[in-house]
Design an enzyme around this catalytic site. Structure first.
Site, PDB file in Angstrom:
ATOM      1  N   GLU A 215       1.193  -1.050   0.123  1.00  0.00           N
ATOM      2  CA  GLU A 215      -0.162   0.342  -0.079  1.00  0.00           C
ATOM      3  C   GLU A 215       0.835   0.957   0.009  1.00  0.00           C
ATOM      4  O   GLU A 215       1.551   1.178   0.473  1.00  0.00           O
ATOM      5  CB  GLU A 215      -0.693   0.224   1.245  1.00  0.00           C
ATOM      6  N   SER A 359     -10.318  -7.305  11.079  1.00  0.00           N
ATOM      7  CA  SER A 359     -11.550  -6.934  10.315  1.00  0.00           C
ATOM      8  C   SER A 359     -11.969  -8.537  10.431  1.00  0.00           C
ATOM      9  O   SER A 359     -10.887  -9.247  10.105  1.00  0.00           O
ATOM     10  CB  SER A 359     -12.131  -5.987   8.789  1.00  0.00           C
ATOM     11  N   ARG A 407      -1.617  -2.398  15.850  1.00  0.00           N
ATOM     12  CA  ARG A 407      -2.590  -1.362  15.875  1.00  0.00           C
ATOM     13  C   ARG A 407      -3.616  -1.722  16.793  1.00  0.00           C
ATOM     14  O   ARG A 407      -3.534  -0.665  17.566  1.00  0.00           O
ATOM     15  CB  ARG A 407      -3.847  -1.912  14.692  1.00  0.00           C
TER      16      ARG A 407
HETATM   17  P1  AMO Z   1      -7.495  -6.639   6.373  1.00  0.00           P
HETATM   18  O1  AMO Z   1      -7.040  -6.487   4.943  1.00  0.00           O
HETATM   19  O2  AMO Z   1      -8.533  -5.665   7.027  1.00  0.00           O
HETATM   20  O3  AMO Z   1      -8.524  -7.904   6.495  1.00  0.00           O
HETATM   21  O4  AMO Z   1      -6.794  -6.856   7.707  1.00  0.00           O
HETATM   22  C1  AMO Z   1      -6.982  -6.781   9.622  1.00  0.00           C
HETATM   23  C2  AMO Z   1      -5.909  -6.188  10.483  1.00  0.00           C
HETATM   24  O5  AMO Z   1      -4.829  -5.683   9.905  1.00  0.00           O
HETATM   25  C3  AMO Z   1      -4.660  -4.711   9.852  1.00  0.00           C
HETATM   26  N1  AMO Z   1      -4.123  -4.162   8.703  1.00  0.00           N
HETATM   27  C4  AMO Z   1      -2.519  -3.240   9.263  1.00  0.00           C
HETATM   28  N2  AMO Z   1      -1.945  -2.703   9.980  1.00  0.00           N
HETATM   29  C5  AMO Z   1      -1.295  -1.574   9.736  1.00  0.00           C
HETATM   30  N3  AMO Z   1      -0.804  -1.276   8.720  1.00  0.00           N
HETATM   31  C6  AMO Z   1      -1.314  -1.905   7.194  1.00  0.00           C
HETATM   32  N4  AMO Z   1      -1.456  -1.343   5.889  1.00  0.00           N
HETATM   33  C7  AMO Z   1      -2.808  -2.808   7.309  1.00  0.00           C
HETATM   34  N5  AMO Z   1      -3.422  -3.357   6.891  1.00  0.00           N
HETATM   35  C8  AMO Z   1      -4.140  -3.667   7.403  1.00  0.00           C
HETATM   36  C9  AMO Z   1      -5.875  -3.723  10.470  1.00  0.00           C
HETATM   37  C10 AMO Z   1      -6.808  -4.401  10.066  1.00  0.00           C
HETATM   38  O6  AMO Z   1      -8.148  -4.637  10.884  1.00  0.00           O
HETATM   39  N6  AMO Z   1      -7.973 -11.600   5.287  1.00  0.00           N
HETATM   40  C11 AMO Z   1      -8.539 -10.446   5.826  1.00  0.00           C
HETATM   41  C12 AMO Z   1      -9.354 -10.966   7.405  1.00  0.00           C
HETATM   42  C13 AMO Z   1     -10.339 -12.374   7.658  1.00  0.00           C
HETATM   43  O7  AMO Z   1     -11.050 -11.089   6.957  1.00  0.00           O
HETATM   44  O8  AMO Z   1      -9.812 -12.631   8.582  1.00  0.00           O
HETATM   45  C14 AMO Z   1      -8.054  -9.066   6.349  1.00  0.00           C
HETATM   46  O9  AMO Z   1      -6.516  -9.035   6.358  1.00  0.00           O
HETATM   47  O10 AMO Z   1      -5.696  -3.952  12.059  1.00  0.00           O
END
Ligand code: AMO
Length: 432
Positions: A215, A359, A407
């Site tokens: 990202e 999530s 987080r």
């Molecule tokens: P998602 O993409 O919402 O869901 O990721 C789950 C959690 O991971 C953390 N997270 C991050 N933290 C910091 N930087 C980032 N770039 C970042 N991206 C994600 C957040 C987020 O809520 N496969 C699904 C989960 C599922 O449905 O089981 C998933 O990856 O805390």
């Protein structure tokens, strides 16, 4: 090990010979009296060398010491009201195990402030500061508490591959790598693999894992390499069962944090454990609450950072720090999300003080519907054959979540995300 930790030296040990090892935190020379503040994993202790009492050779060595050198000290424990903690060590021998160069790249005593970049560039030294080290001790403890909680709840820990052939969360955020003569990717999440495990009889699994996300965000809350608790469970009735598991896990981790007295006092932080059951609001209700505060989000759009923060404030006014938002519009959620009806999905997010920390949701377990959902999201089922096959020969209803540990730590301690990750990876940082 030949040495004591500073914390093991207590007043009752007056007169005892001990060996200690650590870093020279501070040096003070008052002429006849020379002090070394020795720092080790557990704390500080004062070494006091005195002209007349201490061996001349030891006194000379003290004069030649540089800050942050690693030394081993042999000496006698002495009670002294003027020494920090009421104890000091009168040295009979000091050996330099490793001499530190000077000037130092960073001031471990924190008399001189350093910006975050300088700190991260010299992270090995930044981590010597008790205030920084406390963050990672607490992190270790809450991770252990999380693992213990899930193990006690009969979840089996797994390890899924991190080199994968296709996207698991949609195509744009992947880091490509060269895999012999083919292209492969670093795993964005164990999503497809944890779901495939539901077809194996391992009906409750979790993994403490790394997400690699290409990202472009450059924010206080996004990194490109993330740690997460990732979980999947089968034979659920609906997404509420998964939310119960997530709630239990997060509360166990926060409860453990609230018990880390030493770390919290070094960090000057307090942790309150949110109440159970954790509040669960619908997506529509979240939009309504935000609308009342003048923040209009068009139905079908995700909450942006500002709305997440505002929702956190609205919740806090009611004394709620941890809350679920469930029932998101189906079309904005990934292909694997179970529809509740044509409009809504069986998905949820967990917010903690205005930031999404997790999530998840119930998944589609019907092969035909899953193929349709892939096509709806303009993904080719052909690229997912290995995954889809697991749905053809007996796949129980299931759901799960991903909980970002970085987080969670950041919200727990009210710190930027880079503070709570040892060696963060972001848009600009690939070393150290
Ligand atoms: P998602 O993409 O919402 O869901 O990721 C789950 C959690 O991971 C953390 N997270 C991050 N933290 C910091 N930087 C980032 N770039 C970042 N991206 C994600 C957040 C987020 O809520 N496969 C699904 C989960 C599922 O449905 O089981 C998933 O990856 O805390």
């Amino acid at each position: 090990m030949r040495t004591h930790y500073s914390i093991e030296i207590t007043q009752g040990m007056d007169g005892k010979d001990v060996t200690l090892a650590g870093w020279v935190h501070e040096l003070r020379d008052l002429g006849k009296l020379k002090f070394i503040v020795l720092r080790d994993r557990e704390g500080f202790i004062q070494i006091t060398a005195k002209k007349g009492d201490t061996d001349e050779k030891v006194l000379e060595l003290v004069d030649s010491l540089s800050r942050e050198s690693v030394i081993e000290v042999n000496g006698k424990v002495k009670g002294n009201d003027r020494a920090p903690g009421g104890i000091e060590i009168s040295p009979s021998g000091i050996e330099v195990l490793s001499k530190a160069d000077s000037p130092l790249p960073l001031d471990v005593t924190q008399k001189v402030d350093a910006d975050m970049d300088t700190r991260l560039n010299n992270r090995f030294m930044d981590l010597r500061k008790p205030q920084v080290s406390a963050i990672f001790r607490l992190r270790s403890k809450i991770m252990r508490a999380g693992r213990e909680f899930l193990t006690n709840e009969n979840f089996i820990e797994i390890t899924s591959p991190k080199i994968i052939s296709s996207a698991s969360e949609g195509g744009t955020d992947l880091f490509p790598i060269s895999y012999f003569d083919r292209e492969a990717f670093l795993a964005q999440s164990p999503q497809l693999y944890k779901q495939m495990m539901m077809a194996t009889g391992f009906d409750r699994i979790f993994e403490i894992t790394t997400y690699f996300r290409a990202e472009e965000h450059d924010t206080r809350r996004h990194l490109n390499e993330i740690s997460a608790f990732d979980l999947e469970m089968a034979f659920i009735k609906d997404e509420e069962d998964v939310m119960n598991a997530l709630e239990g896990l997060v509360l166990a981790m926060i409860r453990e944090a609230s018990l880390c007295e030493k770390e919290l006092s070094i960090l000057k932080k307090e942790v309150t454990v949110p109440e159970s059951p954790v509040r669960r609001i619908g997506y529509d209700e979240a939009l309504e609450l935000l609308g009342k505060e003048g923040k209009e989000i068009p139905w079908g759009e995700d909450l942006d950072t500002a709305s997440e923060k505002l929702l956190g404030e609205i919740m806090r006014r009611d004394g709620t720090e941890l809350y679920f938002i469930k029932g998101y519009p189906l079309d904005m959620k990934p292909f694997y999300t179970m529809p509740r009806d044509e409009k809504y999905s069986r998905s949820f997010d967990l917010g903690y003080r205005g930031v999404e920390i997790s999530s998840g949701g119930q998944r589609v377990h019907d092969y035909k519907l899953l193929s349709e959902r892939l096509e709806f999201h303009k993904l080719s089922p052909d690229n997912f054959t290995f995954y889809l096959n697991a749905f053809r020969y007996g796949m129980p209803p299931h759901g799960g979540f991903g909980l970002g540990i970085d987080r969670l730590m950041m919200q727990l301690l009210g710190l930027p995300i880079r503070e709570v990750v040892l060696f963060p990876r972001d848009r600009h940082r690939l070393t150290p």
